[in-house]
Enzyme design. Structure first.
Site, mmCIF file in Angstrom:
data_model
loop_
_atom_site.group_PDB
_atom_site.id
_atom_site.type_symbol
_atom_site.label_atom_id
_atom_site.label_comp_id
_atom_site.label_asym_id
_atom_site.label_seq_id
_atom_site.Cartn_x
_atom_site.Cartn_y
_atom_site.Cartn_z
ATOM 1 N N VAL A 156 3.687 -0.407 4.549
ATOM 2 C CA VAL A 156 2.593 -0.690 4.834
ATOM 3 C C VAL A 156 1.922 -1.958 3.568
ATOM 4 O O VAL A 156 2.063 -1.697 2.425
ATOM 5 C CB VAL A 156 1.470 0.386 4.743
ATOM 6 C CG1 VAL A 156 0.114 0.016 5.259
ATOM 7 C CG2 VAL A 156 2.023 1.506 5.758
ATOM 8 N N LEU A 165 0.854 -1.135 0.126
ATOM 9 C CA LEU A 165 -0.105 -0.058 -0.130
ATOM 10 C C LEU A 165 0.964 1.210 0.041
ATOM 11 O O LEU A 165 0.457 2.283 -0.605
ATOM 12 C CB LEU A 165 -0.952 0.155 1.339
ATOM 13 C CG LEU A 165 -1.999 -0.935 1.398
ATOM 14 C CD1 LEU A 165 -2.697 -1.007 2.589
ATOM 15 C CD2 LEU A 165 -3.149 -0.839 0.109
ATOM 16 N N GLY A 166 2.031 1.171 0.642
ATOM 17 C CA GLY A 166 2.824 2.417 0.624
ATOM 18 C C GLY A 166 3.973 2.202 1.489
ATOM 19 O O GLY A 166 4.080 1.152 2.027
ATOM 20 N N ALA A 167 4.820 3.229 1.691
ATOM 21 C CA ALA A 167 6.086 3.246 2.476
ATOM 22 C C ALA A 167 6.364 4.610 3.221
ATOM 23 O O ALA A 167 6.017 5.514 2.421
ATOM 24 C CB ALA A 167 7.187 2.646 1.677
ATOM 25 N N ASP A 205 1.436 13.781 15.329
ATOM 26 C CA ASP A 205 2.100 13.695 13.742
ATOM 27 C C ASP A 205 0.894 13.595 12.835
ATOM 28 O O ASP A 205 0.693 13.035 11.736
ATOM 29 C CB ASP A 205 2.894 12.232 13.536
ATOM 30 C CG ASP A 205 3.776 12.327 12.054
ATOM 31 O OD1 ASP A 205 3.964 13.561 11.700
ATOM 32 O OD2 ASP A 205 3.680 11.322 11.525
ATOM 33 N N GLY A 212 8.786 6.710 6.539
ATOM 34 C CA GLY A 212 10.216 6.712 7.259
ATOM 35 C C GLY A 212 9.988 5.688 8.377
ATOM 36 O O GLY A 212 11.131 5.145 8.823
ATOM 37 N N MET A 213 8.944 5.204 8.770
ATOM 38 C CA MET A 213 8.962 4.353 9.915
ATOM 39 C C MET A 213 8.913 2.801 9.296
ATOM 40 O O MET A 213 9.256 1.844 10.212
ATOM 41 C CB MET A 213 7.801 4.608 10.853
ATOM 42 C CG MET A 213 8.006 5.812 11.834
ATOM 43 S SD MET A 213 6.900 5.872 13.020
ATOM 44 C CE MET A 213 7.258 4.472 13.812
ATOM 45 N N GLY A 214 8.296 2.740 8.255
ATOM 46 C CA GLY A 214 8.066 1.266 7.508
ATOM 47 C C GLY A 214 7.333 1.267 6.341
ATOM 48 O O GLY A 214 7.165 2.044 5.596
#
Length: 633
Positions: free
Chosen positions: A38, A30-32, A146, A34-36
Site C-alpha cells: 500500500v 504505508l504498509g504491506a 476478512d 499478504g496480497m500486496g
C-alpha cells in the site's frame, strides 16, 4: 493501512518500489500485506489517497484476476459514511491496483497494540459505525469475509472499514492453495473455518470479535498456530472473562456458532444503543486522547506530494555548425538602404475606390517603402501600401524580376521606379472584355435550369411509380403508401455491440443496458431473487438443475436452422423465461428480449469444470440496445 509505529508511518520508497502507478506519483509506503503493498499518493487536486498494488503473482493467476475485476466493480458502488470509497482502479494491467480515499488514522490493531483497550463507550461507537458500514457493503452484494482489526481504521469522526470483498478474489486461487496466507484465522467464523461457507452472518461474527478485541485488548479465542486457533473457534466457547458487562449482550449474540442465531445488523445497532448510558453520537470525542493525538500526528507528518518532473523539451534537430564562410559578417540590415541615384522623388497616386481590398502581401510596410512624410496625406489611405510597390530584398532580387502581374479591371497606375526599364506612368489599360461575366451568367442560368427540372421530377416519379405498381407492370409498390413528394421512412436499427467470453458465476445476473455487461452477485438470504436481471445463471447445488433465465423479459432458444440476428429475434415467438443448462451445447444461441427494449443474442460457450474452485458459465453477447420500445410494468 499500516500497523507500524508512529515514527515509521510513512516509509520512503525503496529501489524496487515503482515511482508512478496508473498516473499517480507515489509519495511513501504505508504498509504491506499478504496480497500486496500500500502506497500514499495524491489526486491532481491534492487529496491524499491510498493505492494498493496487488502482488504480481496474483496478477498472473486467471481466477484471481477474474474475481478481482468483479469485486472492484462491486466495491465501486459502495459509498458509505464509514467506508473508504474506491477512487480508481486498474484490473487489466500486468500488476492490478486499487486506489481508495486515504484515512489519516491508525488501524484498530495499531491503536490497541500501542494504546491498549478502548473504553466501553468507544467500543459501542466503534460497533455502530462498523455495523453501518457492513449495511452499505452488504447492500452492494458484497460479503467482506476478512473483517479484522487491521481492516478497521480509526478516524477522528468514526471508524472506516476498508478492503471489503478483496479477500474473495484471492480465495481458493492457485496461490492460496500453495501456502500464501490471506486473512486472519483468529477472526474467522466457525462455518468459514470448517466448511468455507460465507454469508452476511459471517461478517456479523467478525464484528463481535472486533468489539471484544477492542474492549479486552486481545482475541477471545487466544493466540498460537492457525490450526489451533481455528479449532477453538469451531469447537470451543470464547473467553469473555475480561469483557465489560454492558458489552456482553452484543458480543455474545454476535459470536453464536449458529449463523441463524446471530443478530441482523439493524439489531446490532439497537443492542449498542441499549447498552449505552447516554445516547450514542459520533464526534471528535469518541476516542481516547492518546489515539486522537496519533491521528493529529499522522496529519502533521503527511508527506508532501512527490514533485512532478518538468516536461522534457521538444527534441529539435540541432542545426549544423556554420562553416567559416557562413560566419562571415552579414551585410547591414536593409531597413535603410541608399536610395537609387536615378530615382527622383515620386508623388503618391490618388486613392482608388476599393483599394483597401487589394492584397498587399505584407502586414507592415516593405523595407523599401517610401517614408510616410514623403507621401501627400490627402492622396493615400493610412497604413495602405500599394501592392508590389518596391523590390523585396528578402529574396535578393528586385520585385519585378518576375513577369509583371496582371492588373485588375480597376487597374491602378504602376508604382515601379524609373530606371528599372519601365515608364513611370504607363498609359491606362484598355477596358477589358466582359468574358468572365458572360461565362458566370451562363453557369448560373444552367444551375437554375437544372433546379427547375429537378423540381418537376417527383411528379413524374409518382406517375411512373403508379404505373409500375399497376397490375401486370412487375414494378415495386413500396412507395404506394408514401405521402406525395416523400419516400416512406424506415426506422433505423441500432448498431450491434459484441462482448466476448463473459463469465457468469452461479447466482449472478446482468443487465443488457450496462456497458460492458457486468455479472453481479445476488443478495443473500430470502431465497433466489433476481430482481430486474435481464439474464441470470441459477446453480442448483442440490438437484443439479442449473438454469439460464431472465427476470426482465423473454427468452427464445434458437434451433440449428435459425441464425441469431436482430431480425430473427423479432420474428420468433417461442417465448420462455427459463432454459435448463442441459438443453444447451457449445454454440447454442438464445434470443433475449428485455422489457427495457434491448434485444440480444446470447451464445453459450460452456460451463466450468466440476473440479474448478468456482462454477460459472461462459457467454458471448451481441446486444442491440433500445431496439424496441420499453414495456411498462
Amino acid at each position: 493501512m499500516s500497523s507500524a509505529p508512529s515514527a515509521g508511518i510513512f516509509q520512503p520508497l525503496k529501489a524496487d518500489d515503482p515511482e508512478v502507478v496508473g498516473g499517480y506519483r507515489l509519495a511513501a509506503v504505508l504498509g504491506a500485506g499478504g496480497m500486496g503493498k500500500v502506497y500514499l499518493s495524491y489526486t491532481p487536486g491534492g487529496r491524499p489517497i491510498a493505492i494498493k498494488v496487488i502482488r504480481s503473482e496474483f496478477g498472473e493467476d486467471p481466477e484471481f484476476r477474474r474475481r478481482f475485476q468483479q469485486e472492484v466493480r462491486s466495491a465501486e458502488r459502495v459509498q458509505g459514511l464509514y467506508t473508504a470509497p474506491v477512487i480508481d482502479a486498474d484490473t487489466e494491467g500486468a500488476q492490478p491496483w486499487l486506489a481508495t480515499a486515504y484515512v489519516p488514522g491508525p488501524s484498530l490493531a495499531h491503536a490497541v497494540a500501542h494504546h491498549g483497550a478502548l473504553p466501553p463507550r468507544s467500543v459501542l461507537l466503534l460497533a455502530v459505525g462498523v455495523a453501518e458500514a457492513l449495511t452499505v457493503i452488504h447492500g452492494a452484494g458484497i460479503v467482506h469475509r476478512d473483517l479484522k482489526p487491521a481492516n478497521v481504521l480509526l478516524a477522528s469522526d468514526g471508524p472506516r472499514v476498508i478492503d471489503f470483498g478483496i479477500a474473495r478474489a484471492a480465495d481458493s486461487t492457485a496461490l492460496t492453495s500453495t501456502g500464501v496466507s490471506i486473512g486472519t484465522p483468529a477472526f474467522m467464523a466457525p462455518e468459514q473455518a470448517s466448511a468455507g461457507t460465507i454469508t452476511p452472518a459471517t461478517d456479523v461474527f467478525a464484528l463481535g470479535q472486533i468489539a471484544a478485541f477492542a474492549a479486552i485488548g486481545s482475541s477471545v479465542y487466544g493466540d498460537g498456530p492457525s490450526h489451533a486457533v481455528l479449532y477453538r473457534i469451531v469447537h470451543e466457547d470464547p473467553d469473555l472473562s475480561g469483557l465489560p458487562e454492558e458489552l456482553r449482550p452484543l458480543v455474545t449474540r454476535c459470536l453464536s456458532r449458529d449463523p441463524a442465531e446471530r443478530p441482523e445488523l439493524t439489531e446490532v445497532i439497537a443492542l449498542c444503543h441499549a447498552a449505552a448510558e447516554v445516547p450514542l453520537r459520533q464526534g471528535e470525542d469518541w476516542l481516547p486522547r492518546a489515539i486522537v493525538g496519533s491521528i493529529t500526528e499522522r496529519v502533521h507528518l503527511l508527506p508532501a506530494p512527490a514533485p512532478t518532473p518538468p516536461p522534457k523539451p521538444a527534441q529539435v534537430p540541432a542545426a549544423p555548425a556554420p562553416t567559416p564562410t557562413e560566419r562571415a559578417p552579414q551585410p547591414p540590415a536593409p531597413s535603410a538602404p541608399p536610395a537609387p541615384a536615378a530615382t527622383p522623388a515620386q508623388p503618391a497616386p490618388a486613392a482608388q475606390p476599393g483599394a483597401a481590398t487589394v492584397p498587399t502581401g505584407y502586414a507592415t510596410p516593405p523595407p523599401y517603402a517610401q517614408p510616410p512624410h514623403q507621401q501627400p496625406p490627402h492622396q493615400q489611405a493610412p497604413h495602405q501600401q500599394p501592392p508590389y510597390a518596391q523590390p523585396q530584398p528578402a529574396y535578393g532580387q528586385p520585385a519585378y524580376a518576375q513577369p509583371p502581374r496582371p492588373q485588375p479591371s480597376y487597374a491602378q497606375p504602376s508604382y515601379a521606379q524609373p530606371g528599372w526599364g519601365q515608364q513611370s506612368y504607363p498609359p491606362a489599360p484598355t477596358r477589358p472584355k466582359r468574358t468572365g461575366l458572360i461565362v458566370t451568367l451562363s453557369v448560373v442560368g444552367a444551375v437554375i435550369g437544372l433546379a427547375v427540372l429537378g423540381s418537376l421530377l417527383p411528379d413524374d416519379s409518382k406517375k411512373n411509380n403508379g404505373a409500375a405498381g399497376s397490375p401486370g407492370s412487375g414494378g415495386s409498390t413500396a412507395s404506394a403508401g408514401a405521402s406525395p413528394g416523400k419516400a416512406a421512412q424506415k426506422p433505423v436499427d441500432p448498431q450491434p455491440v459484441e462482448y466476448k467470453r463473459i463469465e457468469m458465476p452461479g447466482s449472478h445476473r446482468l443487465l443488457l443496458a450496462d456497458n460492458p455487461p457486468r455479472p453481479a452477485e445476488e443478495p443473500s438470504g430470502g431465497g433466489v431473487q433476481y430482481g430486474k436481471g435481464d439474464l441470470y445463471y441459477y446453480r442448483d447445488s442440490v438437484f443439479g438443475n442449473d438454469e439460464f433465465g431472465t427476470a426482465n423479459g423473454k427468452l427464445v432458444l434458437l434451433n440449428n436452422a435459425e441464425k441469431g440476428s436482430l431480425e430473427t429475434c423479432r420474428q420468433v415467438t417461442r417465448f420462455t423465461e427459463k432454459i435448463r443448462l442441459d438443453q444447451l451445447t457449445d454454440g447454442s444461441q438464445v434470443c433475449v428480449l428485455s422489457s427495457a427494449g434491448h434485444i440480444a443474442v446470447a451464445t453459450y460457450r460452456g460451463k466450468s469444470g466440476a473440479k474448478e474452485s468456482s462454477q460459472y458459465i461462459t457467454l458471448d453477447l451481441t446486444i442491440w440496445r433500445n431496439a424496441e420500445e420499453a414495456k411498462k410494468d
